[in-house]
Design an enzyme around this catalytic site. Structure first.
Site: not given
Ligand code: IVH
Length: 705
Positions: A41, A45, A90-91, A124, A126, A128, A147, A182, A234, A298, A322, A427, A430, A445, A451
């Site tokens: 300790d 400290d 995001s993508l 690569e 994606k 989840d 994020r 992620e 990533y 990418k 997707k 509606c 209301c 409405c 409302c």
């Molecule tokens: S690249 C500028 N790569 O998907 C590009 N995103 O729907 C940044 N995600 O917000 C994202 N796997 O949270 C990238 N291999 C991957 C990913 C990935 C999951 C997520 C990420 C992003 C979201 C978009």
């Protein structure tokens, strides 16, 4: 002998600072996980005092140091906010092979590459999970942030430090390095966690993603430590030096620092190869041991990525392909009508609960009355014209986070007494007439602010993420305050008078159910902070139909200040004249949005409510892009004719990055017209007006760094 801090150079101090930090981190970890202190300790400290004295003498180290206090000691209340040095994006999505082909085609068009020029990509999985940004300075992890809304996330540094896939120190890394990736939980660990929790009567998570999010966002980092989280790197944010020339090279570099990167990441030369890898990854999906919801492509060349840049929330150089949504069959038990903030009556399917892709679903959207009747927005039949009736056997699908939808129904299983659904003309909230205007798929409405459903939804939107985002004032609290007879919030302005009205013992928030002294004080503080609000957020918060987040930011950048914006909206009220033309000239503002904006800003009751709100605020002028050295900042430019050195989109994106406004038409307000071969009437008009007319080379020379 210890050197006197006063005699130290910054470099010496930094070295000792990080040494002590590592020692203290290790000691903390041992202490908290194994109950097995590595140092006494007294030593601990002494180290901590010396460490804090260094921070005191070198305030520069403060940012890196705040984390230490968070370790072991649970963060007192909520998470701090972190402004991302570079937005977390995001993508955009691809759903079929044609979208993947389009991605290649539009990348080539943007870059001006011919069909047979080489253009490589990476593919690569994606993952989840939830994205996390890790900031390293001088090789030390100094900050981890979620994020959030992309520009501002939550500080979860103490929690991230408990994840074993996340290195605390990096060797040979750039001085500043933000690693993005992620956080996720494996299937096995998810099952085990849920089993442990249900044995103790605790919370059972719906899926690994929720479990990962819930585990990372624990106020006590020791709880996070007990949850088996993992991390794949990533992407990256701010960098003081390039990682590599290519995406694949950068990923290898991240790997060399000790990050986990996804082993299925591959380089591809053609869209056909991307699609083949997609199929391959899809086939492995069930046996990977963690959830993925698609494949991310990418552009491999980082110089190309830099040229392509970003749209408002997504990169042009990446796309998520997707996986198809998951489906299940169940009974439709009822149809409810919800009234949204713009008055839209939205039918919602109440379903007998069913599991779709691991999540229990009991509601689905039914879009609008045509959809229920078996017609699309053009009046053409859908589902072979089968209408949806209460009692029907329906097929539900959900993709990722989106609201579940109904894909189909089985007529053979329709009960004999099932009635055609009569969509309400009044509606339900209301009693005002619900009107469907010509050309609009939605019935609305007509009650406006009278409302209650519209008022509550408007308020919920006002406090939501991307808008005012007030800590402690979410959808639940809005409903409570809306119904409160003594301390009500009926319109946005009421939020900012809440504290002043919280005066009598009867009204006092702290005496209410669910509120204490502390939480009431915190709410008032959070409200105070938001009196200074970025202009784009304020415009978005007003909840005007058709005016989304990115359009709001465009408007903010264009008009600069609240005053200029409101004056322009009033001047544009006749829907003609200079102010109206100017509004329509903003690239990204169309006729429909402009009409809706001008209507809302000039409608008496709505406008009065906005005025009551704004008097409590100090809207910040729009953030101008850092254009100190830009010769075209604030200038309005028009491109016409064919550009030869780059595509029109790239030229436009470059000009905007430098703070110029790109317009589609030439007027007295245009500053520069850039002409290429084939330019016609716009060039003529520019010359007549005596504007600056440049060819592409002269323009490039003007904006050259
Ligand atoms: S690249 C500028 N790569 O998907 C590009 N995103 O729907 C940044 N995600 O917000 C994202 N796997 O949270 C990238 N291999 C991957 C990913 C990935 C999951 C997520 C990420 C992003 C979201 C978009």
């Amino acid at each position: 002998m210890t050197t006197q801090i006063a005699d130290m150079t910054e470099d010496e101090a930094r070295e000792e600072f990080f040494e002590l930090q590592t020692l203290l981190w290790a000691a903390n970890r041992e202490y908290h996980t194994r109950d097995n202190p590595t140092i006494s300790d007294v030593e601990y400290d002494w180290a901590k005092r010396r460490y804090l004295a260094l921070v005191d003498a070198f305030p520069k180290f403060e940012k890196a140091a705040t984390q230490l206090t968070a370790i072991g000691a649970p963060v007192a209340e909520g998470f701090g906010k972190v402004q991302h040095a570079q937005r977390m994006m995001s993508l955009s999505n691809a759903f079929d092979d044609a979208d993947v082909q389009d991605f290649d085609t539009s990348a080539r068009r943007f870059l001006g590459l011919s069909e047979d020029a080489p253009l490589a990509f990476t593919a690569e999985p994606k993952i989840d999970g939830l994205s996390l940004s890790l900031r390293y300075e001088d090789g030390q992890l100094v900050q981890a942030a979620t994020r959030g809304d992309g520009s501002e996330g939550e500080n979860v540094t103490a929690n991230a430090l408990t994840i074993s896939d996340i290195p605390q120190t990096l060797i040979n890394a750039p001085e500043i390095l933000e690693v993005r990736g992620e956080v996720y939980m494996s299937h096995e660990e998810f099952e085990a966690l849920n089993a442990r929790h249900s044995a103790r009567g605790g919370k059972v998570f719906a899926n690994p993603r929720n479990a990962a999010a819930g585990s990372l966002r624990q106020l006590d980092a020791e709880v996070t430590r007990a949850r088996p989280l993992r991390f794949f790197a990533y992407a990256w944010g701010e960098l003081s030096a390039r990682l590599a020339d290519t995406q694949i090279g950068a990923i290898q570099r991240l790997q060399s620092f000790g990050f986990q990167t996804n082993p299925l990441t591959k380089k591809c030369e053609t869209p056909a190869e991307l699609i083949a890898i997609y199929r391959d990854i899809e086939a492995q999906r069930a046996t990977l041991g963690y959830d993925i919801d698609g494949v991310v492509y990418k552009v491999n060349d980082l110089a190309y990525q830099a040229r392509m840049g970003f749209r408002s929330t997504t990169p042009r150089w990446a796309i998520a392909h997707k996986f198809p949504a998951e489906t299940a069959w169940t009974r439709l038990e009822g149809i409810d009508i919800q009234v949204g903030r713009t008055g839209a009556l939205s039918p919602v399917a109440r379903l007998h609960p069913v599991t779709v892709g691991g999540v229990v679903v009991s509601n689905a959207t039914l879009h609008n009355e045509d959809y229920i009747a078996g017609r699309d927005s053009k009046g053409d039949t859908i589902r072979e014209g089968k209408d949806i009736r209460v009692g029907d056997w329906v097929q539900v699908y959900r993709a990722g986070d989106v609201i579940p939808k109904i894909a189909d129904l089985d007529l053979a299983k329709r009960p004999q007494d099932a009635q055609i659904f009569a969509f309400p003309k009044i509606c339900p909230e209301c009693g005002s007439d619900a009107i469907r205007e010509e050309g609009d798929a939605v019935r609305r409405c007509s009650g406006g602010v009278i409302c209650p459903a519209q008022a509550v939804e408007k308020l919920k939107h006002f406090v939501s993420r991307g808008a005012f985002d007030i800590d402690g004032l979410g959808a639940k609290q809005i409903e409570m305050f809306y119904a409160d007879p003594v301390l009500p919030i009926r319109e946005p302005a009421d939020i900012f008078t809440l504290q002043a009205r919280d005066v009598t013992n009867l009204a006092k928030l702290k005496n209410r159910d669910g509120w204490g002294d502390k939480s009431a004080k915190k709410l008032f503080e959070a409200i105070e902070q938001r009196r200074h609000i970025p202009l784009g957020k304020l415009i978005f918060a007003l909840g005007i139909r058709h005016v989304g987040e990115s359009a709001s930011n465009l408007l903010a950048r264009h008009y600069g200040s609240w005053r200029a914006f409101e004056d322009a909206m009033v001047a544009a009220a006749p829907q003609e004249g200079q102010a109206w033309e100017d509004l329509l000239d903003i690239d990204g503002v169309g006729q429909v949005m402009a009409q809706s904006l001008v209507a809302a800003m000039n409608q008496q009751a709505e406008r009065a409510s906005i005025d009551r709100l704004v008097q409590h605020l100090q809207p910040q002028d729009a953030e101008q892009i850092d254009t100190a050295n830009s010769p075209v900042a604030g200038k309005t430019v028009v491109f016409t004719g064919t550009l030869e050195k780059m595509s029109r989109s790239e030229a436009k994106a470059r000009a905007e990055t430098l703070g110029a406004k790109v317009s589609g038409s030439v007027s007295k307000k245009t500053d520069i017209v850039i002409v290429g071969p084939g330019a016609g009437s716009k060039e003529k008009k520019a010359r007549e007006l005596g504007l600056t007319v440049l060819d592409e080379d002269a323009w490039l020379a003007l904006i050259a760094p």
